[in-house]
Scaffold this motif. Structure first.
Motif, short mmCIF file in Angstrom:
data_model
loop_
_atom_site.label_atom_id
_atom_site.label_comp_id
_atom_site.label_asym_id
_atom_site.label_seq_id
_atom_site.Cartn_x
_atom_site.Cartn_y
_atom_site.Cartn_z
N ASN A 1 -2.28 -8.02 8.33
CA ASN A 1 -3.62 -7.52 8.66
C ASN A 1 -4.06 -7.95 10.05
OD1 ASN A 1 -4.04 -6.18 6.21
ND2 ASN A 1 -4.76 -8.03 5.20
N LYS B 1 0.90 -11.43 4.00
CA LYS B 1 -0.13 -10.41 3.76
C LYS B 1 -1.24 -10.52 4.78
CE LYS B 1 -3.41 -8.78 0.27
NZ LYS B 1 -3.95 -9.01 -1.10
N GLU C 1 0.83 -1.21 0.00
CA GLU C 1 0.00 0.00 0.00
C GLU C 1 0.86 1.27 0.00
OE1 GLU C 1 -3.05 -0.36 3.06
OE2 GLU C 1 -2.95 -2.54 2.85
N ASP D 1 -1.82 -5.99 12.87
CA ASP D 1 -1.96 -4.53 12.86
C ASP D 1 -2.92 -4.09 13.96
OD1 ASP D 1 -1.51 -1.97 12.06
OD2 ASP D 1 -2.46 -2.14 10.10
N LYS E 1 3.39 1.60 5.25
CA LYS E 1 2.26 2.46 4.90
C LYS E 1 1.00 1.64 4.70
CE LYS E 1 5.16 6.09 3.05
NZ LYS E 1 5.41 7.05 1.96
N ARG E 2 -0.09 2.14 5.29
CA ARG E 2 -1.40 1.50 5.19
C ARG E 2 -2.39 2.53 4.66
NH1 ARG E 2 -1.82 -3.63 5.63
NH2 ARG E 2 -3.15 -3.97 7.44
N ASP E 3 -3.37 2.08 3.88
CA ASP E 3 -4.32 3.03 3.29
C ASP E 3 -5.55 3.23 4.17
OD1 ASP E 3 -5.71 0.68 2.98
OD2 ASP E 3 -5.67 0.67 0.79
N LEU F 1 4.40 -1.15 11.84
CA LEU F 1 2.96 -0.90 12.03
C LEU F 1 2.69 -0.06 13.27
CD1 LEU F 1 1.65 -4.48 11.14
CD2 LEU F 1 1.57 -2.44 9.69
#
Length: 298
Positions: free
Chosen positions: A220, A216, A50, A223, A139-141, A242
């Motif tokens: 998630n 992946k 991301e 986080d 980076k996370r959206d 994170l």
């Protein structure tokens, strides 16, 4: 316009360690698309999934580690700049033959030095800027809410880096005596039986194993966790990226490897001044020592 970054160290942690420099290069070359060549074990496509500063990621294994195929890839993409985070002549020569005009690399003869301080020094020189920030973040959206999960990093690239089963069990008992938490066991396929033994010890505590999940999905899941405690492994670096306060157990690897981010606090064996490869001291770190270090964060 395009530029290329070559970072061929193989681990997840390696790519995390170098990502602050990669982001500084991208930030100072805003008109360029930034590509990376690395190795598959870095899980770079998941780490940068991301990240809008990174364009494409190529793996040396897909090029059969071939000088010819690497040169053809560089020619095809017409990179005008290449930044090489390595010593040696191989990559600079390939880039030169591929027609790259500006090639930045460490030098020919490898030196024994702190890899974090080296890349900071070199990147400042390459970018002609002494005020670089070198901030590390995956980076996370989207924004993730914090939760009460504690990540226990049970994995590792070798047995000398792994804290023992009884240590983790005793640590969970100590933490549970203070406050109730859920736990995430961060490991791979080799740690499945290890994870099952921990889960069996605590039937009334919610414990989730990541041993069957890919990176992946694991990212998630972890986080938003409260803290990470565990071995010096890729999950430690991921959690730090994170924004999770991470406590790394360093008993057989240099603790200065974590100096690139304030989010990792090294825990080393008491009485050993300088831990490094071959110290074989991971199980000299006691559950009491770890608990006393992390208790104000829980």
């Amino acid at each position: 316009m395009k530029l290329l970054i070559i970072q061929a160290r193989p681990g997840i942690g390696d790519m995390c360690v170098f990502s602050p420099a990669i982001h500084e290069i991208a930030k100072h070359n805003k008109n360029y698309k930034v590509d990376i060549i690395t190795k598959k074990r870095t899980c770079s496509r998941e780490i940068f999934l991301e990240d809008n500063q990174i364009n494409q990621i190529f793996f040396l294994e897909d090029l059969n580690n071939s000088n010819k195929q690497l040169m053809e890839l560089i020619k095809k993409n017409q990179y005008s700049k290449v930044f090489i985070f390595h010593y040696g002549a191989r990559y600079p020569i390939i880039c030169k033959l591929a027609g790259v005009k500006k090639i930045f690399f460490y030098g020919i003869v490898k030196k024994n030095e702190n890899i974090v301080e080296k890349y900071k020094q070199q990147t400042r020189l390459w970018l002609q800027n002494q005020d670089l920030k070198f901030f590390y973040k995956i980076k996370r959206d989207r924004k993730i809410k914090k939760n009460n999960n504690i990540v226990l990093g049970i994995g590792g690239s070798g047995p000398t880096k792994k804290w023992g089963l009884d240590n983790y069990i005793n640590l969970i008992k100590k933490i549970s005596s203070k406050k109730k938490y859920n736990y995430i066991l961060a490991g791979g396929l080799f740690e499945k039986s290890f994870a099952k033994k921990i889960i069996k010890q605590f039937p009334k505590i919610k414990i989730k194993s990541l041993c069957d999940f890919n990176i992946k999905k694991s990212i998630n899941i972890v986080d938003g966790s409260k803290i990470y405690i565990g071995n010096d492994t890729g999950f430690m670096h991921i959690c730090a990226g994170l924004d999770i306060q991470s406590f790394g157990l360093f008993g057989d690897t240099p603790a200065n490897y974590a100096s690139y981010t304030k989010r990792i606090k090294p825990i080393t064996p008491v009485g050993i001044k300088r831990v490094g490869h071959g110290s074989l001291a991971i199980n000299k770190i006691t559950p009491d020592q770890v608990f006393n270090t992390i208790k104000k964060f829980i």
